[in-house]
Scaffold this motif. Sequence first.
Motif, PDB file in Angstrom:
ATOM      1  N   LYS A 164      -1.660   5.497  15.738  1.00  0.00           N
ATOM      2  CA  LYS A 164      -2.176   4.159  15.461  1.00  0.00           C
ATOM      3  C   LYS A 164      -2.288   3.368  16.760  1.00  0.00           C
ATOM      4  O   LYS A 164      -1.340   3.312  17.542  1.00  0.00           O
ATOM      5  CB  LYS A 164      -1.285   3.447  14.452  1.00  0.00           C
ATOM      6  CG  LYS A 164      -1.153   4.193  13.118  1.00  0.00           C
ATOM      7  CD  LYS A 164      -0.343   3.417  12.122  1.00  0.00           C
ATOM      8  CE  LYS A 164      -0.042   4.250  10.881  1.00  0.00           C
ATOM      9  NZ  LYS A 164      -1.249   4.794  10.241  1.00  0.00           N
ATOM     10  N   ASP A 166      -2.673   0.076  19.215  1.00  0.00           N
ATOM     11  CA  ASP A 166      -2.142  -1.285  19.320  1.00  0.00           C
ATOM     12  C   ASP A 166      -3.286  -2.150  19.860  1.00  0.00           C
ATOM     13  O   ASP A 166      -3.624  -2.065  21.045  1.00  0.00           O
ATOM     14  CB  ASP A 166      -0.948  -1.306  20.273  1.00  0.00           C
ATOM     15  CG  ASP A 166      -0.351  -2.704  20.411  1.00  0.00           C
ATOM     16  OD1 ASP A 166      -1.011  -3.689  20.010  1.00  0.00           O
ATOM     17  OD2 ASP A 166       0.770  -2.812  20.938  1.00  0.00           O
ATOM     18  N   SER A 174      -8.198  -2.996  15.337  1.00  0.00           N
ATOM     19  CA  SER A 174      -7.039  -2.774  14.479  1.00  0.00           C
ATOM     20  C   SER A 174      -6.355  -1.483  14.910  1.00  0.00           C
ATOM     21  O   SER A 174      -6.666  -0.929  15.971  1.00  0.00           O
ATOM     22  CB  SER A 174      -7.473  -2.684  13.009  1.00  0.00           C
ATOM     23  OG  SER A 174      -8.145  -1.449  12.767  1.00  0.00           O
ATOM     24  N   GLU A 175      -5.462  -0.983  14.073  1.00  0.00           N
ATOM     25  CA  GLU A 175      -4.790   0.284  14.370  1.00  0.00           C
ATOM     26  C   GLU A 175      -5.739   1.474  14.265  1.00  0.00           C
ATOM     27  O   GLU A 175      -5.459   2.557  14.775  1.00  0.00           O
ATOM     28  CB  GLU A 175      -3.623   0.482  13.409  1.00  0.00           C
ATOM     29  CG  GLU A 175      -4.064   0.656  11.948  1.00  0.00           C
ATOM     30  CD  GLU A 175      -2.907   0.783  10.990  1.00  0.00           C
ATOM     31  OE1 GLU A 175      -1.769   0.456  11.387  1.00  0.00           O
ATOM     32  OE2 GLU A 175      -3.125   1.200   9.829  1.00  0.00           O
ATOM     33  N   THR A 176      -6.866   1.253  13.615  1.00  0.00           N
ATOM     34  CA  THR A 176      -7.851   2.315  13.376  1.00  0.00           C
ATOM     35  C   THR A 176      -8.949   2.262  14.418  1.00  0.00           C
ATOM     36  O   THR A 176      -9.377   1.170  14.841  1.00  0.00           O
ATOM     37  CB  THR A 176      -8.452   2.157  11.967  1.00  0.00           C
ATOM     38  OG1 THR A 176      -7.410   2.321  11.011  1.00  0.00           O
ATOM     39  CG2 THR A 176      -9.542   3.173  11.704  1.00  0.00           C
ATOM     40  N   GLY A 191      -5.750   6.538  13.311  1.00  0.00           N
ATOM     41  CA  GLY A 191      -5.297   5.458  12.436  1.00  0.00           C
ATOM     42  C   GLY A 191      -5.883   5.469  11.048  1.00  0.00           C
ATOM     43  O   GLY A 191      -5.648   4.529  10.279  1.00  0.00           O
TER      44      GLY A 191
END
Length: 530
Positions: A164, A166, A174-176, A191
Amino acid sequence: MNIIRKTNNLHDLLAKDQVHRNLSVPKLVEKVLERKEGTLTSTGAIKAETGTYTGRSPKDKFTVDEPTSRELVDWGNVNQPISVEIFEELYSKVMNHLQDLEELFVFEGYAGADQSSRLPIRVVNERAWHNLFAHQLFIRLADGEQWDTTNEKPFTILSAPSFKADPKVDGTRSETFIIVSFEKRTILIGGTEYAGEMKKSIFSIMNYLLPQKEILPMHCSANIGQEGDVALFFGLSGTGKTTLSADADRRLIGDDEHGWSDNGIFNIEGGCYAKCIQLTQEKEPQIFDAIRFGSVLENVVLDPETKVADYNDSSLTENTRAAYPLQAMTNIVEPSLAGHPNTILFLTADAFGVLPPISKLTKEQAMYHFLSGYTSKLAGTERGITEPEATFSTCFGSPFLPLRPTVYAEMLGRKMEEHDVQVFLVNTGWTGGAYGTGSRMKLSYTRAMIRAALQGELTNTETTKNGLFGLETPLHVPGVPDDVLVPRFAWSNEQAYEKKALELANQFKENFKKFSNVDEKIVKLGGPLV
């Protein structure tokens, strides 16, 4: 931030002892069950869940801003730029993450059934079920066949769903993240567990590469009749593209992605990725029967005792999916190649209930509706909502188009004219009123209309012109009640129909304002006449 790099070399990563390369379907199924990544269903398919993300994350998709592709890419909300520096840092982190895993799974194959233009692809997965998905969706190596990368360097997907990002450190939203580097010929996915990101990333790559070879990539299904006539079905999710192309009287070329070269049509994929919410054997027998050993079911709920799939249960998501190889279908073309199309069908699920169920399009209208890519989705999921939302997706696939829309539209126009292709607009949506008042067009009626179009029965039939959209609508189609064919007759209140039709026409016109440098004849003759 400086990263301690264990390896940035893909060759070193793939030389690890526990890298499983091109495992067979039974071996991959064994691995999925051994690693507790999925469940075996009553038909032998693998059922897996994707957790938080049950669909694509288009806002988390980026394209690396590189000198070799900068002038070609159509930058904007679809093709969001990200710097080379951010990509390289994330690439290192993903490589480190994969290096730490006990096992990796690698698929090597192709995108594109035409050997003269096929693209070698490599998919590196941390999940065995994701690798099974790739094995079923892309074009596999035949027994004893060597993976050929002599003429073109492969594109590599590095899929690391448990890594994931940061956003504050990595420059993502996002984390994705789904990041495409055309220069490095690499796609990073992290992610998200949703397998469809791999499929659509390769399609995006082909949408970039093929036009440079004078080949038109298309988001469509395709089939062929007994006389060799080829039909293309364009349409967004929910319009019936996969269902309508799976016809017992015609052989399937492919259900979602194709190229159109000087030689004809070819499938980009080696499998199908069908929506299976409310799937039944009665309505869609070919798809239903294809879900067997080796197939992958995403987010489908199973009976806890019998392991029978409940295709009506949408508690995990409406976007339940089945992935299976073309060979799971009984009526296919092998290899997935055919001649030039005779008929093109643009499918739209019009929840306004105002577009005719079938109309023959002029060249200008065809170009207008191709660029518009209209369908509709409901404003929400609460019971009783009656106001739909118009959705326009350029070329019926805007999330996957790296180049300017006019590149694809102009190619389609040239090919349509060169090969004298008939084009029809087919409304698989609502009739007799908008969503909440009218009813969904019967599948049997739509099949009858498409059959008539493919067999040439609508060429000289009596028609009427829709006053607002200027569409030529047949007055008689075998197997379809006459009062269904003309929308204003199907509505009980003609004034209500005219009001709703004007509302949709204005949305068409507003959407089309975003296109510049489009032939004025297309704007004047192709769209609404108001």
